[in-house]
Design a protein around this motif. Structure first.
Motif, PDB file in Angstrom:
ATOM      1  N   THR A   1       5.819   9.992  -1.693  1.00 63.54           N
ATOM      2  CA  THR A   1       6.497   8.698  -1.767  1.00 63.54           C
ATOM      3  C   THR A   1       7.957   8.875  -1.341  1.00 63.54           C
ATOM      4  OG1 THR A   1       6.929   9.105  -4.112  1.00 63.54           O
ATOM      5  CG2 THR A   1       5.024   7.753  -3.579  1.00 63.54           C
ATOM      6  N   TRP A   2       8.624   7.758  -1.064  1.00 62.79           N
ATOM      7  CA  TRP A   2       9.982   7.840  -0.482  1.00 62.79           C
ATOM      8  C   TRP A   2      10.973   8.566  -1.380  1.00 62.79           C
ATOM      9  CZ3 TRP A   2      14.127   5.538  -2.977  1.00 62.79           C
ATOM     10  CH2 TRP A   2      13.846   4.546  -3.920  1.00 62.79           C
ATOM     11  N   VAL A   3      10.767   8.493  -2.668  1.00 64.57           N
ATOM     12  CA  VAL A   3      11.762   9.050  -3.573  1.00 64.57           C
ATOM     13  C   VAL A   3      11.527  10.541  -3.840  1.00 64.57           C
ATOM     14  CG1 VAL A   3      10.528   8.525  -5.711  1.00 64.57           C
ATOM     15  CG2 VAL A   3      13.023   8.522  -5.703  1.00 64.57           C
ATOM     16  N   TYR A   4      10.381  11.051  -3.457  1.00 64.41           N
ATOM     17  CA  TYR A   4      10.037  12.452  -3.754  1.00 64.41           C
ATOM     18  C   TYR A   4      10.908  13.407  -2.942  1.00 64.41           C
ATOM     19  CZ  TYR A   4       7.217  16.709  -4.069  1.00 64.41           C
ATOM     20  OH  TYR A   4       6.787  17.991  -4.275  1.00 64.41           O
ATOM     21  N   ASN A   5      11.450  14.404  -3.613  1.00 66.83           N
ATOM     22  CA  ASN A   5      12.267  15.414  -2.940  1.00 66.83           C
ATOM     23  C   ASN A   5      11.493  16.731  -2.891  1.00 66.83           C
ATOM     24  OD1 ASN A   5      14.111  17.250  -2.055  1.00 66.83           O
ATOM     25  ND2 ASN A   5      15.653  16.832  -3.638  1.00 66.83           N
ATOM     26  N   PRO A   6      11.025  17.115  -1.691  1.00 67.95           N
ATOM     27  CA  PRO A   6      10.208  18.340  -1.627  1.00 67.95           C
ATOM     28  C   PRO A   6      11.056  19.607  -1.679  1.00 67.95           C
ATOM     29  CG  PRO A   6      10.355  17.305   0.545  1.00 67.95           C
ATOM     30  CD  PRO A   6      11.141  16.437  -0.388  1.00 67.95           C
TER      31      PRO A   6
ATOM     32  N   GLY B   1     -14.262  -1.967   4.223  1.00 68.62           N
ATOM     33  CA  GLY B   1     -12.865  -2.391   4.318  1.00 68.62           C
ATOM     34  C   GLY B   1     -11.950  -1.685   3.335  1.00 68.62           C
ATOM     35  N   ILE B   2     -12.446  -0.611   2.731  1.00 65.76           N
ATOM     36  CA  ILE B   2     -11.615   0.130   1.775  1.00 65.76           C
ATOM     37  C   ILE B   2     -10.747   1.125   2.545  1.00 65.76           C
ATOM     38  CG2 ILE B   2     -11.654   1.657  -0.232  1.00 65.76           C
ATOM     39  CD1 ILE B   2     -14.443   0.505  -0.864  1.00 65.76           C
ATOM     40  N   GLU B   3      -9.440   1.034   2.364  1.00 67.07           N
ATOM     41  CA  GLU B   3      -8.531   1.928   3.084  1.00 67.07           C
ATOM     42  C   GLU B   3      -7.596   2.627   2.105  1.00 67.07           C
ATOM     43  OE1 GLU B   3      -6.676  -0.748   5.788  1.00 67.07           O
ATOM     44  OE2 GLU B   3      -8.559  -1.091   6.856  1.00 67.07           O
ATOM     45  N   PRO B   4      -7.908   3.870   1.723  1.00 69.01           N
ATOM     46  CA  PRO B   4      -7.064   4.569   0.756  1.00 69.01           C
ATOM     47  C   PRO B   4      -5.634   4.702   1.282  1.00 69.01           C
ATOM     48  CG  PRO B   4      -9.102   5.760   1.122  1.00 69.01           C
ATOM     49  CD  PRO B   4      -9.058   4.680   2.143  1.00 69.01           C
ATOM     50  N   ALA B   5      -4.670   4.510   0.412  1.00 68.49           N
ATOM     51  CA  ALA B   5      -3.249   4.594   0.754  1.00 68.49           C
ATOM     52  C   ALA B   5      -2.536   5.161  -0.461  1.00 68.49           C
ATOM     53  CB  ALA B   5      -2.737   3.204   1.104  1.00 68.49           C
ATOM     54  N   PRO B   6      -1.215   5.426  -0.350  1.00 66.39           N
ATOM     55  CA  PRO B   6      -0.524   5.935  -1.546  1.00 66.39           C
ATOM     56  C   PRO B   6      -0.758   5.066  -2.781  1.00 66.39           C
ATOM     57  CG  PRO B   6       0.885   6.130   0.355  1.00 66.39           C
ATOM     58  CD  PRO B   6      -0.349   5.425   0.834  1.00 66.39           C
ATOM     59  N   ALA B   7      -0.961   3.766  -2.591  1.00 73.56           N
ATOM     60  CA  ALA B   7      -1.155   2.891  -3.753  1.00 73.56           C
ATOM     61  C   ALA B   7      -2.582   2.943  -4.305  1.00 73.56           C
ATOM     62  CB  ALA B   7      -0.801   1.457  -3.390  1.00 73.56           C
ATOM     63  N   GLY B   8      -3.473   3.713  -3.659  1.00 73.23           N
ATOM     64  CA  GLY B   8      -4.846   3.778  -4.160  1.00 73.23           C
ATOM     65  C   GLY B   8      -5.796   3.038  -3.241  1.00 73.23           C
ATOM     66  N   ILE B   9      -6.865   2.466  -3.805  1.00 71.11           N
ATOM     67  CA  ILE B   9      -7.799   1.727  -2.951  1.00 71.11           C
ATOM     68  C   ILE B   9      -7.828   0.241  -3.275  1.00 71.11           C
ATOM     69  CG2 ILE B   9      -9.342   3.638  -2.395  1.00 71.11           C
ATOM     70  CD1 ILE B   9     -11.256   2.529  -4.547  1.00 71.11           C
TER      71      ILE B   9
ATOM     72  N   LYS C   1       0.811  -1.222   0.000  1.00 70.64           N
ATOM     73  CA  LYS C   1       0.000   0.000   0.000  1.00 70.64           C
ATOM     74  C   LYS C   1       0.841   1.267   0.000  1.00 70.64           C
ATOM     75  CE  LYS C   1      -0.928   0.391   4.931  1.00 70.64           C
ATOM     76  NZ  LYS C   1      -2.029   0.537   5.876  1.00 70.64           N
ATOM     77  N   ASN C   2       2.100   1.153   0.468  1.00 69.82           N
ATOM     78  CA  ASN C   2       2.974   2.314   0.437  1.00 69.82           C
ATOM     79  C   ASN C   2       3.918   2.293  -0.755  1.00 69.82           C
ATOM     80  OD1 ASN C   2       1.984   3.562   2.812  1.00 69.82           O
ATOM     81  ND2 ASN C   2       3.003   1.934   3.974  1.00 69.82           N
ATOM     82  N   LEU C   3       3.588   1.485  -1.754  1.00 71.20           N
ATOM     83  CA  LEU C   3       4.356   1.370  -2.987  1.00 71.20           C
ATOM     84  C   LEU C   3       5.763   0.846  -2.737  1.00 71.20           C
ATOM     85  CD1 LEU C   3       3.104   4.614  -4.730  1.00 71.20           C
ATOM     86  CD2 LEU C   3       2.424   2.285  -5.218  1.00 71.20           C
ATOM     87  N   LYS C   4       5.900  -0.010  -1.721  1.00 71.37           N
ATOM     88  CA  LYS C   4       7.185  -0.695  -1.505  1.00 71.37           C
ATOM     89  C   LYS C   4       6.996  -2.139  -1.929  1.00 71.37           C
ATOM     90  CE  LYS C   4       9.493   1.988   1.933  1.00 71.37           C
ATOM     91  NZ  LYS C   4       9.539   2.337   3.344  1.00 71.37           N
ATOM     92  N   LEU C   5       8.074  -2.731  -2.456  1.00 67.50           N
ATOM     93  CA  LEU C   5       7.958  -4.112  -2.934  1.00 67.50           C
ATOM     94  C   LEU C   5       7.770  -5.071  -1.771  1.00 67.50           C
ATOM     95  CD1 LEU C   5      10.590  -4.408  -5.782  1.00 67.50           C
ATOM     96  CD2 LEU C   5       8.115  -4.633  -5.979  1.00 67.50           C
ATOM     97  N   GLU C   6       6.867  -6.026  -1.962  1.00 66.05           N
ATOM     98  CA  GLU C   6       6.712  -7.103  -0.987  1.00 66.05           C
ATOM     99  C   GLU C   6       6.513  -8.404  -1.759  1.00 66.05           C
ATOM    100  OE1 GLU C   6       3.236  -6.424   1.416  1.00 66.05           O
ATOM    101  OE2 GLU C   6       1.870  -6.830  -0.220  1.00 66.05           O
ATOM    102  N   GLY C   7       6.616  -9.506  -1.056  1.00 63.03           N
ATOM    103  CA  GLY C   7       6.492 -10.790  -1.725  1.00 63.03           C
ATOM    104  C   GLY C   7       5.036 -11.112  -2.043  1.00 63.03           C
ATOM    105  N   GLU C   8       4.798 -11.790  -3.175  1.00 64.11           N
ATOM    106  CA  GLU C   8       3.445 -12.279  -3.464  1.00 64.11           C
ATOM    107  C   GLU C   8       3.550 -13.802  -3.581  1.00 64.11           C
ATOM    108  OE1 GLU C   8       1.395 -10.804  -7.018  1.00 64.11           O
ATOM    109  OE2 GLU C   8      -0.409 -10.610  -5.801  1.00 64.11           O
ATOM    110  N   LEU C   9       3.965 -14.305  -4.728  1.00 60.49           N
ATOM    111  CA  LEU C   9       4.217 -15.747  -4.801  1.00 60.49           C
ATOM    112  C   LEU C   9       5.557 -16.081  -4.146  1.00 60.49           C
ATOM    113  CD1 LEU C   9       2.945 -16.607  -8.377  1.00 60.49           C
ATOM    114  CD2 LEU C   9       1.998 -17.399  -6.213  1.00 60.49           C
ATOM    115  N   ALA C  10       6.406 -15.082  -3.996  1.00 56.07           N
ATOM    116  CA  ALA C  10       7.643 -15.288  -3.240  1.00 56.07           C
ATOM    117  C   ALA C  10       7.364 -14.895  -1.799  1.00 56.07           C
ATOM    118  CB  ALA C  10       8.756 -14.430  -3.814  1.00 56.07           C
ATOM    119  N   ASP C  11       7.827 -15.746  -0.879  1.00 52.61           N
ATOM    120  CA  ASP C  11       7.683 -15.439   0.541  1.00 52.61           C
ATOM    121  C   ASP C  11       8.641 -14.315   0.903  1.00 52.61           C
ATOM    122  OD1 ASP C  11       6.025 -16.313   2.445  1.00 52.61           O
ATOM    123  OD2 ASP C  11       6.948 -18.277   2.696  1.00 52.61           O
TER     124      ASP C  11
END
Lengths: 325, 532
Positions: free
Chosen positions: B320-325, B503-511, B65-75
């Protein structure tokens, strides 16, 4: 008569061939191709991948080779595979859409005919009356009104406000769980708006045409004779005049043959009807060359066929034309 | 006459009487502008198809949800210290929809198909960088590269294909899995596809993250946006993405609010005004900065998006983490813009309101694609803004394919208004590298900066997020200073979803990132407001 039809029939393949060459050329003149539309502005797609896709679709060959390949396939009644990723047979894609477009257009056409003929006849018989004027205004309003606008208005009224009719699609989502009667009702309810909108716009042409040929007919001597014989006005108009006045309308019916399969892009998009118009629009937008070409050739063939049928029908109905040949 | 009247009444009654039929409250119905063109996302390239495939298939990794990579079929996965080897540890007990077990052999098969010349894929490039793929056991996949390549990790989000069903097909695009019957490991099983009408899915009870909360999903093909909106209002759709106009003006009614929840968050994309840097008009950085100062971005966001967006300061998504304000900004000030232009030598000598330099007037043409109403409006506002500081800008809109092929690819433009979508991985080598300025390549403005080239290379050669952030922060500073683009705005995404879905929780990745956790409110079937 026979030689006339034969000559027309022999000319048809030549015409279709010419049209297919022009269509093929114009299609390839349009900027962008099937591959570039899918890959343009995508950083993940390299020039090499693009070249590979072009080769996959045979687009790397010279144009005349591509055309001849296409032609040799069509000669074997094979329109090839669609360039869409599913790669299905073009003819299968067209075939599954034909019944939808055909039935909607036949219904619209039928409705137009059923309404326009009496409307035109009444207007002619009561020329200058309030009915004549009112019907003229109504049919021209239908003619002038953009059909997408009328469609949206009716959708808001009958779909959103009153909730009487479904807004879009051909059947409901729960269609499969309905019994036979339910299925029929469901289909009819979905057809009401598109058929009505389709017919409303076309009413003007037929009814005006009917009115003018009717006016011409009732001025004829044989109508005067019929009246002089003491026939009732009803019989004069409906039995004697109408039959003759209907003849020119046959031409119009013949000309509407290609339209039966052409499908309206706007109407099918607005009502989300999976017909040929929608398919054609999608294929043009995605530069699906085999599908575009097949649809254009089909359209050309039907136009020629419609013209021929109209001419033959005319000749059959009116001996003077046959004699002239 | 009375008989036909009777028939008419009967027919009308018949039609209206069946209106009471209620639609199934356990089905989630969403609209799609376009039809699906295939189910294997390796060979399709359109949004509708990728959306549909997302219900059925999984990748090894995905964005959370925060646009960071996580495992799906990979644990989980490990990256070797030199960054050349990624070891994926696969989830155990995952099954394909037909019951066959998912193993490392499927991953190897997918990789081989992606680099197979017989596969008509546009996305093979990331996989061609792979040196080797090994499968020491059924639950481990080791991928080796020649050099470290950070975006490679995200490329393993590619949907994994079932080897046992596809190995007999030379060309996977022509297999039934692509055309009519996809089989994946995903949260939903495919039910049916009616071309041009709908695609239906049902919840997969054996899904490795648990059975999804919504039993059925139907994607309806409705090519017209106005029709979609009417379907939404009449209860024929449960969700759609609203336009700014619909959000701001047409859904502010209590009736709509009672039936739908609306959400608002930054969408993954931005709009920009790009300059052809080889044009003498724009080669001076001060001129580009003056134009940025002359453009009233607030007015654009208000006028085009009804305020439903935010100013863009660079090519990354704010928040997002890469954004430089902390990059240079150009607050709207026409008088400052005029002074900057004067400093660059542009002055209105003949008093006609248009600036001149060396006897040439400051006029240029901006190109944009036809059919995008927002971009035409943006162009009109910029035209007005620039006229106020003495720059005459013409607007030309072109059909998309002609625009790209005849003008952008051939660099035949002064300036253009376009947009990019933002990917979660920050690598933007193809857009900013000076090696990518050739025909059909994506650095179409011709931006060349040695430091940016070096930083782009550094950013993609390390997996260390802190090191990457340092590189991309500096890139954003340089872009804001050099202004090859005037970054305009990031529009908001504006979805509306029927209230019975909880159960909809908006986050940086959307809904939709937690779609399988959505559930249907108890007793929803009794809610007449949702049916028609």
């Amino acid at each position: 008569m026979f030689r006339y039809i034969l000559r027309r029939l022999l000319l048809m393949p030549v015409m279709v061939l010419g049209i297919s060459i022009i269509s093929f050329g114009v299609m390839h003149l349009a900027p962008g191709g099937p591959v570039s539309l899918a890959s343009d502005l995508n950083p993940k797609v390299t020039a090499e991948a693009r070249a590979r896709l072009n080769a996959y679709y045979g687009l790397d060959k010279p144009l005349h080779v591509q055309y001849l390949n296409w032609l040799s396939r069509v000669a074997r009644f094979d329109f090839g595979d669609s360039f869409a990723p599913d790669g299905r047979k073009v003819w299968h894609k067209i075939r599954e859409r034909i019944p939808v477009t055909l039935s909607i257009n036949l219904l619209s056409e039928g409705l137009i005919f059923l309404v326009a003929v009496p409307l035109g006849v009444y207007a002619a018989v009561r020329r200058g009356s309030l009915f004549d004027k009112a019907s003229t205004v109504t049919v021209f309003v239908g003619f002038a009104m953009p059909s997408f606008w009328l469609a949206l208005l009716l959708m808001i009224l009958f779909g959103v406000k009153l909730g009487w009719l479904p807004i879009s699609g051909l059947v409901s989502l729960e269609y499969d769980s309905l019994d036979l009667a339910g299925k029929i009702v469901d289909r009819v309810r979905h057809l009401v708006l598109p058929v009505f909108v389709g017919a409303f716009g076309g009413l003007a042409g037929y009814s005006r045409f009917m009115r003018s040929t009717m006016l011409e007919t009732i001025r004829q001597d044989y109508i005067a004779t019929a009246r002089a014989k003491g026939l009732r006005e009803r019989a004069v108009v409906w039995r004697h005049a109408l039959r003759n006045a209907l003849l020119p309308v046959i031409t119009l019916l013949g000309l509407s043959v290609p339209g039966l399969l052409g499908g309206s892009v706007i109407m099918e998009s607005i009502f989300a009807i999976p017909g040929l118009g929608q398919l054609f629009f999608q294929s043009v937008m995605s530069r699906d060359y085999p599908l575009i070409l097949a649809e254009l050739v089909l359209g050309a063939f039907l136009t020629l066929l419609g013209n021929l049928l109209a001419d033959v029908g005319y000749a059959v109905a009116d001996p003077r034309i046959r004699a002239g040949n | 006459m009375s008989r036909s009247l009777l028939i008419a009444v009967f027919v009308a009654g018949f039609l209206v009487s069946s209106c009471g039929s209620k639609s199934d409250p356990y089905t989630y119905r969403e609209g799609s502008i376009a039809d699906v063109s295939g189910f294997l996302s390796a060979v399709t390239s359109d949004f509708a198809s990728h959306e549909a495939a997302g219900y059925v298939f999984n990748g090894l990794v995905r964005y959370d949800k925060n646009l960071k990579l996580e495992g799906e079929l990979a644990d989980s996965w490990d990256v070797s210290p030199d960054g050349l080897k990624i070891t994926f540890h696969l989830r155990k007990g995952v099954k394909w929809h037909d019951g066959a077990p998912f193993t490392a052999a499927d991953v190897l098969f997918t990789y081989r198909k992606m680099i197979d010349p017989k596969t008509p894929t546009a996305y093979g490039e990331d996989f061609k960088q792979v040196k080797s793929v090994e499968t020491p056991d059924p639950h481990t996949v080791v991928v080796s590269y020649d050099k470290p390549f950070a975006p490679a990790l995200a490329s393993w989000g590619m949907h994994i294909l079932p080897k046992h069903l596809l190995e007999k097909y030379d060309d996977i695009a022509k297999s039934p899995l692509n055309r009519s019957h996809p089989v994946g490991t995903g949260p939903y099983r495919f039910v049916e596809w009616k071309s041009g009408a709908k695609v239906a899915f049902e919840a997969n009870p054996d899904y490795f993250e648990g059975k999804p909360g919504i039993p059925k999903v139907v994607v309806r093909v409705i090519p017209d946006q106005a029709t979609q909106f009417l379907e939404l209002k009449s209860g024929g759709l449960d969700s759609m993405t609203l336009t700014p106009l619909q959000y701001a003006r047409q859904t502010e009614t209590p009736e709509f609010r009672k039936k739908f929840n609306r959400y608002r968050y930054p969408s993954m994309g931005y709009s920009y005004l790009g300059f052809n840097l080889s044009s003498p008009l724009f080669s001076d950085r001060r001129v580009r900065q003056a134009i940025a100062t002359a453009i009233d971005r607030k007015q654009i966001i208000q006028g085009v998006l009804f305020g439903l967006g935010q100013e863009a300061t660079g090519p990354y998504l704010p928040g997002t983490w890469v954004y430089n304000p902390n990059v240079k900004r150009y607050p709207y000030d026409p008088s400052v813009a005029k002074a900057m232009l004067a400093e660059a030598g542009w002055k209105d000598v003949d008093g006609d309101g248009v600036l001149e330099k060396d006897g040439k007037k400051f006029t240029f043409t901006v190109l944009t694609n036809a059919g995008n109403e927002s971009r035409s409006k943006v162009a009109a506002i910029i035209q007005q803004n620039l006229a106020a500081v003495g720059i005459k800008m013409e607007i030309r809109t072109l059909e998309w394919a002609a625009f790209l092929n005849d003008f952008v690819d051939k660099r035949k433009f002064d300036a253009l208004i376009l947009g990019w979508s933002i990917t979660p991985d920050p690598d933007q080598f193809d857009i900013w590298s000076s090696t990518k300025t050739g025909p059909k390549e994506l650095n179409h403005v011709g931006f060349r900066n040695a430091e940016v080239d070096r930083l782009l290379e550094a950013g993609r050669r390390t997996f260390d997020q802190a090191a990457r952030k340092k590189a991309y922060d500096r890139i954003q500073e340089i872009l804001a200073e050099e202004l090859p683009y005037v970054f305009l705005y990031v529009p908001d995404a504006l979805p509306a979803v029927a209230v019975r879905f909880k159960g909809i929780e908006p986050a940086p990745a959307g809904i939709s990132y937690n779609f399988i956790k959505w559930r249907i409110e108890e007793g929803a079937e009794g809610k007449s407001a949702l049916t028609h």
